[in-house]
Write a protein that holds these residues in place. Sequence first.
Motif, PDB file in Angstrom:
ATOM      1  N   VAL B 212       0.841  -1.193   0.000  1.00 34.25           N
ATOM      2  CA  VAL B 212       0.000   0.000   0.000  1.00 34.25           C
ATOM      3  C   VAL B 212       0.882   1.251   0.000  1.00 34.25           C
ATOM      4  N   GLY B 213       1.932   1.246   0.844  1.00 35.94           N
ATOM      5  CA  GLY B 213       2.832   2.398   0.902  1.00 35.94           C
ATOM      6  C   GLY B 213       3.462   2.690  -0.450  1.00 35.94           C
ATOM      7  N   ARG B 214       3.878   1.626  -1.153  1.00 30.65           N
ATOM      8  CA  ARG B 214       4.510   1.819  -2.451  1.00 30.65           C
ATOM      9  C   ARG B 214       3.514   2.310  -3.503  1.00 30.65           C
ATOM     10  N   PHE B 215       2.344   1.662  -3.536  1.00 30.25           N
ATOM     11  CA  PHE B 215       1.331   2.077  -4.507  1.00 30.25           C
ATOM     12  C   PHE B 215       0.878   3.509  -4.226  1.00 30.25           C
ATOM     13  N   PHE B 216       0.868   3.845  -2.943  1.00 29.17           N
ATOM     14  CA  PHE B 216       0.458   5.193  -2.546  1.00 29.17           C
ATOM     15  C   PHE B 216       1.432   6.236  -3.095  1.00 29.17           C
ATOM     16  N   SER B 217       2.731   6.007  -2.918  1.00 27.84           N
ATOM     17  CA  SER B 217       3.682   7.004  -3.412  1.00 27.84           C
ATOM     18  C   SER B 217       3.666   7.039  -4.941  1.00 27.84           C
ATOM     19  N   LEU B 218       3.419   5.870  -5.559  1.00 26.47           N
ATOM     20  CA  LEU B 218       3.272   5.842  -7.015  1.00 26.47           C
ATOM     21  C   LEU B 218       2.063   6.678  -7.434  1.00 26.47           C
ATOM     22  N   HIS B 219       0.953   6.467  -6.726  1.00 26.09           N
ATOM     23  CA  HIS B 219      -0.333   7.069  -7.091  1.00 26.09           C
ATOM     24  C   HIS B 219      -0.337   8.585  -6.892  1.00 26.09           C
ATOM     25  N   VAL B 220       0.285   9.064  -5.804  1.00 26.00           N
ATOM     26  CA  VAL B 220       0.126  10.500  -5.498  1.00 26.00           C
ATOM     27  C   VAL B 220       1.366  11.327  -5.795  1.00 26.00           C
ATOM     28  N   VAL B 221       2.525  10.682  -6.023  1.00 25.70           N
ATOM     29  CA  VAL B 221       3.719  11.487  -6.315  1.00 25.70           C
ATOM     30  C   VAL B 221       4.329  11.130  -7.666  1.00 25.70           C
ATOM     31  N   ILE B 222       4.716   9.855  -7.821  1.00 25.17           N
ATOM     32  CA  ILE B 222       5.494   9.496  -9.008  1.00 25.17           C
ATOM     33  C   ILE B 222       4.675   9.689 -10.287  1.00 25.17           C
ATOM     34  N   LEU B 223       3.476   9.107 -10.321  1.00 21.44           N
ATOM     35  CA  LEU B 223       2.669   9.221 -11.545  1.00 21.44           C
ATOM     36  C   LEU B 223       2.300  10.675 -11.868  1.00 21.44           C
ATOM     37  N   PRO B 224       1.797  11.462 -10.882  1.00 18.97           N
ATOM     38  CA  PRO B 224       1.480  12.865 -11.215  1.00 18.97           C
ATOM     39  C   PRO B 224       2.699  13.639 -11.709  1.00 18.97           C
ATOM     40  N   LEU B 225       3.861  13.311 -11.139  1.00 16.80           N
ATOM     41  CA  LEU B 225       5.086  14.015 -11.510  1.00 16.80           C
ATOM     42  C   LEU B 225       5.416  13.805 -12.989  1.00 16.80           C
ATOM     43  N   ILE B 226       5.078  12.644 -13.526  1.00 22.26           N
ATOM     44  CA  ILE B 226       5.332  12.364 -14.944  1.00 22.26           C
ATOM     45  C   ILE B 226       4.121  12.773 -15.788  1.00 22.26           C
ATOM     46  N   PHE B 227       2.935  12.535 -15.216  1.00 25.43           N
ATOM     47  CA  PHE B 227       1.695  12.768 -15.964  1.00 25.43           C
ATOM     48  C   PHE B 227       1.519  14.244 -16.331  1.00 25.43           C
ATOM     49  N   LEU B 228       1.754  15.128 -15.344  1.00 21.11           N
ATOM     50  CA  LEU B 228       1.467  16.553 -15.565  1.00 21.11           C
ATOM     51  C   LEU B 228       2.315  17.175 -16.685  1.00 21.11           C
ATOM     52  N   PRO B 229       3.650  16.947 -16.702  1.00 18.46           N
ATOM     53  CA  PRO B 229       4.411  17.511 -17.830  1.00 18.46           C
ATOM     54  C   PRO B 229       3.981  16.927 -19.173  1.00 18.46           C
ATOM     55  N   LEU B 230       3.681  15.608 -19.179  1.00 20.09           N
ATOM     56  CA  LEU B 230       3.262  14.978 -20.432  1.00 20.09           C
ATOM     57  C   LEU B 230       1.935  15.574 -20.905  1.00 20.09           C
ATOM     58  N   LEU B 231       1.044  15.807 -19.945  1.00 19.72           N
ATOM     59  CA  LEU B 231      -0.250  16.419 -20.265  1.00 19.72           C
ATOM     60  C   LEU B 231      -0.043  17.829 -20.824  1.00 19.72           C
ATOM     61  N   THR B 232       0.910  18.564 -20.230  1.00 14.88           N
ATOM     62  CA  THR B 232       1.202  19.916 -20.701  1.00 14.88           C
ATOM     63  C   THR B 232       1.667  19.880 -22.156  1.00 14.88           C
ATOM     64  N   VAL B 233       2.567  18.944 -22.473  1.00 12.49           N
ATOM     65  CA  VAL B 233       3.047  18.824 -23.851  1.00 12.49           C
ATOM     66  C   VAL B 233       1.873  18.503 -24.776  1.00 12.49           C
ATOM     67  N   HIS B 234       1.035  17.555 -24.333  1.00  8.57           N
ATOM     68  CA  HIS B 234      -0.131  17.127 -25.123  1.00  8.57           C
ATOM     69  C   HIS B 234      -1.024  18.335 -25.463  1.00  8.57           C
ATOM     70  N   ILE B 235      -1.271  19.171 -24.468  1.00  6.80           N
ATOM     71  CA  ILE B 235      -2.162  20.324 -24.671  1.00  6.80           C
ATOM     72  C   ILE B 235      -1.472  21.398 -25.521  1.00  6.80           C
ATOM     73  N   LEU B 236      -0.165  21.612 -25.270  1.00 13.33           N
ATOM     74  CA  LEU B 236       0.564  22.593 -26.088  1.00 13.33           C
ATOM     75  C   LEU B 236       0.556  22.175 -27.564  1.00 13.33           C
ATOM     76  N   LEU B 237       0.629  20.853 -27.803  1.00 14.59           N
ATOM     77  CA  LEU B 237       0.593  20.373 -29.185  1.00 14.59           C
ATOM     78  C   LEU B 237      -0.761  20.678 -29.826  1.00 14.59           C
ATOM     79  N   VAL B 238      -1.823  20.557 -29.025  1.00 19.04           N
ATOM     80  CA  VAL B 238      -3.153  20.882 -29.567  1.00 19.04           C
ATOM     81  C   VAL B 238      -3.219  22.377 -29.896  1.00 19.04           C
TER      82      VAL B 238
END
Lengths: 173, 392
Positions: B212-238
């Motif tokens: 749970v501790g590992r999935f938690f840090s993945l869910h709330v820190v690691i994934l958002p940290l990668i997701f948000l910049p990728l999302l920004t690129v995606h939107i800038l491309l649009v």
Amino acid sequence: MSEQEERHDSAVVPEPPHDLPPEEPGACCSRRRFIGMAGLGVAGLGYAAGMAYPVYRYLADPAERAAAEAAVKEVTLAKADAPAVGQGKNIKFGIRPALLIHHAEGKWSCFIATCTHLGCTVAYKPAEKSIKCPCHGGIYDATTGANVSGPPPKPLTQLTVEENNDQLIIRRV
Amino acid sequence: MTNSLSAACKLPALKERGNQLYAWLNERLGLDFFVEIARHKTVPEHRYSFWYYWGGLSLFFFSVQIITGIFLLMYYHPGDGAYDSVRVITNEVAFGWLVRSFHSWSANLMVFCLMVHMFSVFFMKAYRAPREFGWWTGLGLAGMTMLFGFSGYLLPMDDLAFFATKVGIEIQKALPGAVPAWIPGSAFAQNMTNTLIDNLVQGGPSVSGMTVGRFFSLHVVILPLIFLPLLTVHILLVLRHGNAAPPSVEALPEKERRSIPFFPNFFVKDLAMWLIAFNVLLFLSAVSPWPLGPQADPWAAAPDGIHPEWYFMSQFQLLKALGEVLPGAIGEAAGATMLGVGGLLWALIPVYDTRNGGQTRAKVATAFGWFAIAVLTFLTVWGYVGVMGAGK
């Protein structure tokens, strides 16, 4: 909100709508449009308030629970857990710390242990037979709780102590 | 226009002040740049315009995820106390059930909108030049959304969460078992996979509070940290390339093609869609609050009819069905290979079906899209039928 609406509304009334330039009927002064926008604004605010209320209650929940717990009026303590003669001890009174003092002559005193200056928790100093706040050096009388010297502006809140066989019943005054 | 407007408002001084404020800010922040983009961005208008809303809807539900996620963080405790903290959120904290239901329902709606968005992009052939990276960043975001879903599903630590995660991890562990034993190093690969998953992912020999501790840090820190910049690129491309019109619309002569300004026209429509989406979310959360099962018990049997979330159902069913034909690790490896090849073809479609690639390739790509929908739908329905049968 409806007050504000009316106030704006009456301010618009003296302005005859047909005086407006024809190509700008809806700019901001057409009465119908204004009322429409105001209505939309009121609905939007109502919607936002509807969202904000659960969020506020969700965030306020622990504080509201604590407030309910703080309303505790009476705490019972076994004498075995009470301080020895000449000593003081910090105990729980609801969610607050209280200071229970067992005086040399066998009498008891009890106060809410929160310093009236800036909220530190005070302690009994047996050597000086007084209550001291470690944070800013405030001193209180150990039997009355009166602020004797230092920064505290008010006396400590006093609680009553009643002996009942092998128990102490501490009550809010 | 500006003059008559300010005259009509009888507030020329205020208007002037506003202009001064804008000029002051513009000098320092370069606002003209953004205003120019907003002024020139247009959205094509045609009979398929409805499908343009789904990316924005996915973004809306993602925003709901961030906000409700932040609220849940205030009361959630990862680790051994996870279940208790979710129980407190669901049953005790004021409106906690609503915040949690919002988070769970919005997650599902986000996955749904994302799928609609992906397939509409696919059928409009919006992955063609110059928008290939829009397609690839989008696939990355979709993949990460699935990981968000998988990691978030464990966090309440009820029995469904526990066993779903256990099965999900066991599938990964089983894959190297498909390598025949006579191939040198097959046993080593199997051991290595088990060790790595235990040590790095699970934090122990099986799913526990450590997981749970590992999935938690993945869910709330690691994934958002990668997701948000990728999302920004995606939107800038649009923003850079604009919305793609489907080939049938692109083929029309210039004067028959219509478009509306993005700001404010399309933006207002976007907002209206978001309002509808929010009300749908509110309705679902109020009518069907997200349940919390009994606490996970590692010594108890898995509950009957246990199954993954609907967006993992097709993969689950594929593995299950193949397992009946090819028992053991071979079946799982075959399933994983099929999923992998399918995903790879899906990702490579912009390279195959190019602007100058010809009609045949265009038709093959479209057929592939319908094939994918048919397979996913069939497997999902089949999966649910199987689960319901098992539950009886």
